[in-house]
Design an enzyme around this catalytic site. Sequence first.
Site, PDB file in Angstrom:
ATOM      1  N   CYS A 141       0.840  -1.200   0.000  1.00 36.10           N
ATOM      2  CA  CYS A 141       0.000   0.000   0.000  1.00 36.10           C
ATOM      3  C   CYS A 141       0.879   1.256   0.000  1.00 36.10           C
ATOM      4  CB  CYS A 141      -0.996  -0.035   1.159  1.00 36.10           C
ATOM      5  SG  CYS A 141      -2.365   1.127   0.932  1.00 36.10           S
ATOM      6  N   HIS A 143      -3.651  -4.901   0.645  1.00 35.41           N
ATOM      7  CA  HIS A 143      -3.137  -5.345   1.947  1.00 35.41           C
ATOM      8  C   HIS A 143      -3.177  -6.871   2.036  1.00 35.41           C
ATOM      9  CE1 HIS A 143      -2.577  -1.555   4.158  1.00 35.41           C
ATOM     10  NE2 HIS A 143      -3.489  -1.099   3.318  1.00 35.41           N
ATOM     11  N   GLU A 202      -1.716  -8.778   3.984  1.00 30.95           N
ATOM     12  CA  GLU A 202      -1.762  -9.239   5.386  1.00 30.95           C
ATOM     13  C   GLU A 202      -3.185  -9.330   5.922  1.00 30.95           C
ATOM     14  OE1 GLU A 202      -2.041  -4.828   5.914  1.00 30.95           O
ATOM     15  OE2 GLU A 202      -1.057  -6.191   4.500  1.00 30.95           O
TER      16      GLU A 202
END
Length: 229
Positions: free
Chosen positions: A113, A209, A211
């Site tokens: 990001c 993202h 994660e």
Amino acid sequence: MSKPLIGVTTYLDAARWGVWELPAALLPAAYPRLVRSAGGLAALLPPDEPGAAATMVARLDGLVVAGGADVDPGRYGAERDPRTGPVAAERDVWELALIDAALAAGVPVLGICRGMQLLNVALGGTLLQHLDGHTGGPGVLVPHEVKPVPGTRYAELVPESVPVPSYHHQAVDALGGELVASAYAEDGTVEAVELPRDGGAWALGVQWHPEMGEDGRVMAGLVAAASGR
């Protein structure tokens, strides 16, 4: 074979825990969790003096530049758009120094990001300061499809179109240096950038993202590259 050490940059913000409310180096636990699930060891890298970046990078096998605040428009020679949010000057200076040191040393880099945007700025690129439709509102990620560009590093890791968890209102505009776009959203937004395979250094940035999702292939690619140094 020992696990590669992956440094992950952190936020610098006020935090509250127990009876304390103090400035703190912060990172969502999902980042080190993703590093561990990909087979790496995670080390948190709070903002430091830029002169320490090369020494820090020399101890790492890979670098993750995490998400966070908007990049200061002055870093890419732009006037501030009123819709640009508060910047994190300490992070800008430190993380740009880390990226420069990692690329010079051949340490693999993954930008997530803000980290992708900063990778682009580090190599002389610019950013769009506002973009609609890539968040679900404050604190809410929105899924959308990302299509890989055939023949790129990213496409080798993720060869099919996939939905990704997105939360950003800025994006890459002019690509920096030798970076190439390696994935796009359906609206044409650049969703991944990378250095070409023949460029030597392993560097990849993704606008979403990973994660916050279930697909660990991007981080696995970084950890594999870090293991092969």
